[in-house]
Design a protein around this motif. Structure first.
Motif, PDB file in Angstrom:
ATOM      1  N   ASN A   1      -0.586 -27.488  50.987  1.00 13.83           N
ATOM      2  CA  ASN A   1       1.125 -27.450  51.741  1.00 13.83           C
ATOM      3  C   ASN A   1       1.437 -25.853  51.508  1.00 13.83           C
ATOM      4  O   ASN A   1       1.109 -25.512  50.491  1.00 13.83           O
ATOM      5  CB  ASN A   1       2.081 -28.206  50.280  1.00 13.83           C
ATOM      6  CG  ASN A   1       3.658 -27.657  50.721  1.00 13.83           C
ATOM      7  OD1 ASN A   1       3.733 -26.775  51.524  1.00 13.83           O
ATOM      8  ND2 ASN A   1       4.427 -28.878  50.374  1.00 13.83           N
TER       9      ASN A   1
ATOM     10  N   SER B   1       3.786 -24.301  53.168  1.00  5.75           N
ATOM     11  CA  SER B   1       5.082 -23.698  52.474  1.00  5.75           C
ATOM     12  C   SER B   1       5.197 -23.602  51.555  1.00  5.75           C
ATOM     13  O   SER B   1       5.483 -22.504  50.896  1.00  5.75           O
ATOM     14  CB  SER B   1       6.026 -24.763  52.453  1.00  5.75           C
ATOM     15  OG  SER B   1       6.095 -25.482  53.690  1.00  5.75           O
TER      16      SER B   1
ATOM     17  N   LYS C   1      -0.486 -37.650  48.941  1.00  5.12           N
ATOM     18  CA  LYS C   1       0.419 -37.581  50.247  1.00  5.12           C
ATOM     19  C   LYS C   1       1.524 -37.044  49.256  1.00  5.12           C
ATOM     20  O   LYS C   1       2.822 -38.278  49.243  1.00  5.12           O
ATOM     21  CB  LYS C   1       0.875 -38.161  50.853  1.00  5.12           C
ATOM     22  CG  LYS C   1      -0.957 -38.731  51.684  1.00  5.12           C
ATOM     23  CD  LYS C   1      -0.643 -39.734  53.094  1.00  5.12           C
ATOM     24  CE  LYS C   1      -1.474 -40.156  53.464  1.00  5.12           C
ATOM     25  NZ  LYS C   1      -1.284 -41.530  54.221  1.00  5.12           N
TER      26      LYS C   1
ATOM     27  N   TRP D   1       5.060 -35.358  55.766  1.00  6.15           N
ATOM     28  CA  TRP D   1       3.229 -35.040  56.864  1.00  6.15           C
ATOM     29  C   TRP D   1       3.200 -34.037  57.521  1.00  6.15           C
ATOM     30  O   TRP D   1       2.566 -32.982  57.770  1.00  6.15           O
ATOM     31  CB  TRP D   1       3.516 -36.386  57.954  1.00  6.15           C
ATOM     32  CG  TRP D   1       4.890 -35.640  58.583  1.00  6.15           C
ATOM     33  CD1 TRP D   1       6.104 -36.366  58.844  1.00  6.15           C
ATOM     34  CD2 TRP D   1       4.680 -34.744  60.244  1.00  6.15           C
ATOM     35  NE1 TRP D   1       6.940 -36.304  59.850  1.00  6.15           N
ATOM     36  CE2 TRP D   1       6.336 -35.653  60.839  1.00  6.15           C
ATOM     37  CE3 TRP D   1       3.806 -34.559  60.753  1.00  6.15           C
ATOM     38  CZ2 TRP D   1       7.081 -34.885  62.044  1.00  6.15           C
ATOM     39  CZ3 TRP D   1       4.165 -33.858  61.865  1.00  6.15           C
ATOM     40  CH2 TRP D   1       5.666 -34.277  62.528  1.00  6.15           C
ATOM     41  N   ASP D   2       4.982 -32.885  58.235  1.00  7.61           N
ATOM     42  CA  ASP D   2       5.185 -31.838  58.483  1.00  7.61           C
ATOM     43  C   ASP D   2       5.001 -30.219  56.966  1.00  7.61           C
ATOM     44  O   ASP D   2       4.652 -29.393  57.746  1.00  7.61           O
ATOM     45  CB  ASP D   2       6.224 -31.699  58.892  1.00  7.61           C
ATOM     46  CG  ASP D   2       7.168 -31.863  58.381  1.00  7.61           C
ATOM     47  OD1 ASP D   2       7.043 -31.912  57.567  1.00  7.61           O
ATOM     48  OD2 ASP D   2       8.529 -31.681  59.292  1.00  7.61           O
ATOM     49  N   ASP D   3       4.577 -31.155  56.381  1.00 10.73           N
ATOM     50  CA  ASP D   3       3.858 -29.638  55.358  1.00 10.73           C
ATOM     51  C   ASP D   3       2.799 -30.143  54.516  1.00 10.73           C
ATOM     52  O   ASP D   3       2.562 -29.860  53.089  1.00 10.73           O
ATOM     53  CB  ASP D   3       5.204 -29.393  54.617  1.00 10.73           C
ATOM     54  CG  ASP D   3       6.427 -28.808  54.092  1.00 10.73           C
ATOM     55  OD1 ASP D   3       5.782 -27.223  55.205  1.00 10.73           O
ATOM     56  OD2 ASP D   3       7.112 -28.483  53.547  1.00 10.73           O
ATOM     57  N   ARG D   4       1.632 -30.873  55.551  1.00 12.91           N
ATOM     58  CA  ARG D   4       1.113 -31.050  54.597  1.00 12.91           C
ATOM     59  C   ARG D   4      -0.422 -31.056  55.433  1.00 12.91           C
ATOM     60  O   ARG D   4      -0.838 -31.622  56.524  1.00 12.91           O
ATOM     61  CB  ARG D   4       1.148 -32.984  54.009  1.00 12.91           C
ATOM     62  CG  ARG D   4      -0.136 -33.077  53.447  1.00 12.91           C
ATOM     63  CD  ARG D   4      -0.275 -34.722  53.509  1.00 12.91           C
ATOM     64  NE  ARG D   4       0.184 -36.097  53.969  1.00 12.91           N
ATOM     65  CZ  ARG D   4       1.347 -36.162  54.178  1.00 12.91           C
ATOM     66  NH1 ARG D   4       2.113 -37.262  53.706  1.00 12.91           N
ATOM     67  NH2 ARG D   4       1.266 -37.725  55.772  1.00 12.91           N
TER      68      ARG D   4
END
Length: 68
Positions: free
Chosen positions: A9, A11, A19, A23-26
């Protein structure tokens, strides 16, 4: 069945198994925790290689006679 893959991650800087983040931080999946921890470095290296390949592809040599 549990997700046995690892994700990074960007961030938070945390590695998770499965998961857990959106999805947008992985970044991943990765087979091992160590690979996931190196995700940023791996991405940097891949970007450098892709940039070099793109630059080489754009070098077409001399321009055509009508473009001079």
């Amino acid at each position: 069945m549990a997700d046995e893959q690892f994700y990074y991650n960007p961030s938070t800087g945390e590695v998770t198994q499965g998961k857990e983040a959106a999805w947008d931080d992985r970044m991943g999946p990765y087979a091992t925790r160590e690979e996931a921890q190196a995700a940023i470095q791996t991405a940097r290296e891949r970007t450098k290689r892709a940039d070099a390949a793109e630059e080489a592809d754009e070098n077409w040599g001399k321009p055509a006679s009508w473009e001079r």
